[in-house]
Design an enzyme around this catalytic site. Sequence first.
Site, PDB file in Angstrom:
ATOM      1  N   ALA A 114     -20.517 -19.424   8.937  1.00 20.24           N
ATOM      2  CA  ALA A 114     -21.544 -19.742   9.941  1.00 20.24           C
ATOM      3  C   ALA A 114     -22.933 -19.390   9.394  1.00 20.24           C
ATOM      4  CB  ALA A 114     -21.270 -18.976  11.222  1.00 20.24           C
ATOM      5  N   SER A 161     -29.492 -14.056  -6.542  1.00 23.38           N
ATOM      6  CA  SER A 161     -28.368 -14.551  -5.768  1.00 23.38           C
ATOM      7  C   SER A 161     -27.902 -15.846  -6.435  1.00 23.38           C
ATOM      8  CB  SER A 161     -28.877 -14.799  -4.357  1.00 23.38           C
ATOM      9  OG  SER A 161     -27.810 -15.095  -3.525  1.00 23.38           O
ATOM     10  N   LYS A 215     -15.569 -15.615  -7.832  1.00 21.84           N
ATOM     11  CA  LYS A 215     -16.687 -14.944  -7.168  1.00 21.84           C
ATOM     12  C   LYS A 215     -16.069 -13.870  -6.269  1.00 21.84           C
ATOM     13  CE  LYS A 215     -21.000 -15.704  -4.723  1.00 21.84           C
ATOM     14  NZ  LYS A 215     -20.850 -14.797  -3.596  1.00 21.84           N
ATOM     15  N   GLU A 257     -19.534  -6.228  -9.580  1.00 18.99           N
ATOM     16  CA  GLU A 257     -19.203  -6.319  -8.164  1.00 18.99           C
ATOM     17  C   GLU A 257     -18.218  -5.201  -7.853  1.00 18.99           C
ATOM     18  OE1 GLU A 257     -20.859  -8.667  -6.648  1.00 18.99           O
ATOM     19  OE2 GLU A 257     -19.868  -8.911  -4.709  1.00 18.99           O
ATOM     20  N   CYS A 288      15.199  -5.252  23.295  1.00 22.80           N
ATOM     21  CA  CYS A 288      16.492  -4.576  23.524  1.00 22.80           C
ATOM     22  C   CYS A 288      16.494  -3.698  24.780  1.00 22.80           C
ATOM     23  CB  CYS A 288      16.863  -3.740  22.302  1.00 22.80           C
ATOM     24  SG  CYS A 288      15.870  -2.246  22.140  1.00 22.80           S
ATOM     25  N   CYS A 325       9.434   1.054  20.333  1.00 24.71           N
ATOM     26  CA  CYS A 325      10.764   0.900  20.928  1.00 24.71           C
ATOM     27  C   CYS A 325      11.616   2.033  20.383  1.00 24.71           C
ATOM     28  CB  CYS A 325      11.337  -0.451  20.506  1.00 24.71           C
ATOM     29  SG  CYS A 325      13.127  -0.521  20.549  1.00 24.71           S
TER      30      CYS A 325
HETATM   31  S1  IVH Z   1     -23.240 -13.951 -11.454  1.00 23.68           S
HETATM   32  C1  IVH Z   1     -27.873 -14.530 -11.352  1.00 23.68           C
HETATM   33  N1  IVH Z   1     -20.663 -13.746 -11.249  1.00 23.68           N
HETATM   34  O1  IVH Z   1     -22.318 -12.921  -6.022  1.00 23.68           O
HETATM   35  C2  IVH Z   1     -26.692 -14.373 -10.492  1.00 23.68           C
HETATM   36  N2  IVH Z   1     -21.979 -13.033  -9.416  1.00 23.68           N
HETATM   37  O2  IVH Z   1     -24.398 -14.614  -4.637  1.00 23.68           O
HETATM   38  C3  IVH Z   1     -25.738 -13.492 -11.138  1.00 23.68           C
HETATM   39  N3  IVH Z   1     -20.704 -12.143  -7.552  1.00 23.68           N
HETATM   40  O3  IVH Z   1     -25.126 -10.923  -6.506  1.00 23.68           O
HETATM   41  C4  IVH Z   1     -24.511 -13.426 -10.413  1.00 23.68           C
HETATM   42  N4  IVH Z   1     -18.720 -12.394  -8.449  1.00 23.68           N
HETATM   43  O4  IVH Z   1     -22.869  -9.771  -6.644  1.00 23.68           O
HETATM   44  C5  IVH Z   1     -21.839 -13.552 -10.639  1.00 23.68           C
HETATM   45  N5  IVH Z   1     -18.353 -13.614 -11.237  1.00 23.68           N
HETATM   46  C6  IVH Z   1     -19.528 -13.412 -10.624  1.00 23.68           C
HETATM   47  C7  IVH Z   1     -19.626 -12.856  -9.337  1.00 23.68           C
HETATM   48  C8  IVH Z   1     -20.889 -12.689  -8.760  1.00 23.68           C
HETATM   49  C9  IVH Z   1     -19.398 -11.974  -7.395  1.00 23.68           C
HETATM   50  C10 IVH Z   1     -21.740 -11.796  -6.576  1.00 23.68           C
HETATM   51  C11 IVH Z   1     -22.853 -11.019  -7.218  1.00 23.68           C
HETATM   52  C12 IVH Z   1     -24.107 -11.759  -6.882  1.00 23.68           C
HETATM   53  C13 IVH Z   1     -23.663 -12.652  -5.767  1.00 23.68           C
HETATM   54  C14 IVH Z   1     -24.478 -13.924  -5.822  1.00 23.68           C
END
Ligand code: IVH
Length: 689
Positions: free
Chosen positions: A53, A100, A134, A192, A429, A444
């Site tokens: 969402a 991001s 991811k 992560e 039961c 139970c």
């Molecule tokens: S690369 C420049 N690789 O997703 C961006 N991010 O939405 C570098 N994340 O802040 C991120 N798995 O915390 C990358 N295999 C992965 C990832 C990953 C999770 C997270 C990460 C980032 C967010 C981006």
Amino acid sequence: MERQESLAAAGQNPDRLQPTSAQRRQIEMLRNQLRHHGYRYHVLDDPEISDGAYDQLFQELVGLEARFPELVTPDSPTQRVGAAPLAAFAPVAHGMPMLSLDNAFSSEDVVEFDRRVREGLGRTDVMVYMAEPKVDGLAIGLVYRSGVLIRAATRGDGHTGEEVTSQVQSLAALPQVLSGSGWPELLEVRAEVYMPLAAFAEYNERARERGERAFANPRNAAAGSLRQLDAQVTAKRPLTLFCHGLGQVTGGVVPDAHHEVLEQLVAWGLPVCPERMVVTGVEGCLAFYRTLLAQRDRLDYEIDGVVYKVDSRADRDLLGALSRTPRWAVAHKFPGREAVTRVRAVEIQVGRTGALTPVARLEPVAVGGVTITNATLHNFQELQRKDVRVGDQVRVRRAGDVIPEVVEVVATQTSRPEVLTCPEQCPVCTAPVLQESGEVIARCSGGLSCPAQRREAIRHFASRRALDIEGLGEKLVDSLLQAGLIVTVADLYTLAAKRQELTALERMGDKSADNLLQALAVSRTHGLERFLFALGIREVGEATARNLAAHFKTLAALEAASLEELEGVPDVGPKVAAQIRGFLHAAGNRDVLARLKRESDAWQLWSENRAGSARTLEGQTVVLTGTLQSMGRPQAKARLEALGAKVSGSVSRRTDFVVAGSDPGAKLTRARELGVAVLDEAAFLEKIK
Ligand code: IVH
């Protein structure tokens, strides 16, 4: 005409260049909503809406801003990453912004990403990408100076994060000092942090048993556990991490290709997700996406999609970044884990330990690619708190092999029936329902004389994380029970001798019978840890079973243990110790154990801890490719790891051997090129015996 064409090409509609006041208001409203939800998600770790969402609101704003670029303001959520850090943690300025990722929701979006990349580089040939899961956790930057971890910080707003060095130091998977050599003077690794799904489920179960609030999802569990001002609290939470890239690097060199960077990180002792692959072009990306989506439920970590990254650093530098996202990477999202549907009925299920669980029967709804019709409400206290009633619209969530759950009510009808309360008698039961004082769970009191408890004990014994008897699902257990072919789990191992009666069952041909008997044969190969978990002793989850197996080494030693001795095991307090002793000494259970010993031919394996006793593959690196007949990949991986091996996602000269099942992939070719040993399934089974 010319102007119109160029505007259309830029994705703008020439008739709508001036935003209407309604559109301006809509933009403002979307921004306010996104700020609010961003705060709930990033700062409070308590989101009110699903990720899906949120993405929809975000995409709507992106669309409007693309049409009216003059309305984009620097403080728009599209121009920022995350939310401001909590005041109580020390702020840390990132040496390089923590960006991001842009999202792709369809194959077309991926085609478009690839087109933009090639256009940006002026290339017409096919691109090489690194494809990775991811992982849905908490972003973190780890700074090593001369190979020593000196600081860890969360992403915060992308420029300034929160210092969490002491919290991160308690993560067992993270080296405080890098191994090997050749690290740059200053090395920032991006990672992560996540809570493995099995640990997450166990943590939540315990929290519910104590009547406390459970974490809404694994991401919140990771964030809520790491962002504890008291690092001692973090240390008690089962967190781990995967490294996926670099931040600032000075005073040294790192490889150019991203896949080599990741291999270098592995060589320095850092954990990197093994499910990664170098792929070419859109085809390669999409094939990886499909494979991972099919495996999603079998992974022990939550993933919300896959990331495709241009592999060459020179190309990345040429492409550069927008204010919040790089142009060289994209996140291809998986279907959401949550959906909204209507409650048709609320019923009570009796579990293997007698626990009465209220369950919502739902109008069928697709969640993460699977249609669900039931969702758990956990216990009567949660049912009261969430106040779920027949006719309500509810948000449901399903992840991995965890049972789907009702997260919350989103809308109600004007007239609602009463909320269901706990009955005094077992609905199956009719034995009295008991609730110990201070306990949240009502049970139970019928024990194994309650048909529901018997059935659930067998299902648990056969479940994937227990003895993994493939094909022995709910329906088959029911028909075996109804036909009188089994009464307890011990009878499963007499089925080979009752093949005729077995094949006479409805929907059970020769092939299915063979498969079941084969699966029963495979279930004999597990060790004490899985066997203990499979017994379904109350309070003994996977982690406790592992600790017990490691401590006592044999079932005989565990059976002989006093309460004091049991309490010497990590995580075992007086309550758990009493459950274990009570279970192992109950007459009914002793009978079942004795019969299992007689019937199964598996006693030797089940009754001994093999992890740690014979680490015959200590220090070896193994790569799996293709499909194995006798076990799934997570099983094969677990077995290899228990023997001390490291399972890697890619073949290199350092690989000790490759296990090739049927339909092996490019890893087999690579192994042959490098002269790495290749084992077929039979040789593999021999090796892990
Ligand atoms: S690369 C420049 N690789 O997703 C961006 N991010 O939405 C570098 N994340 O802040 C991120 N798995 O915390 C990358 N295999 C992965 C990832 C990953 C999770 C997270 C990460 C980032 C967010 C981006």
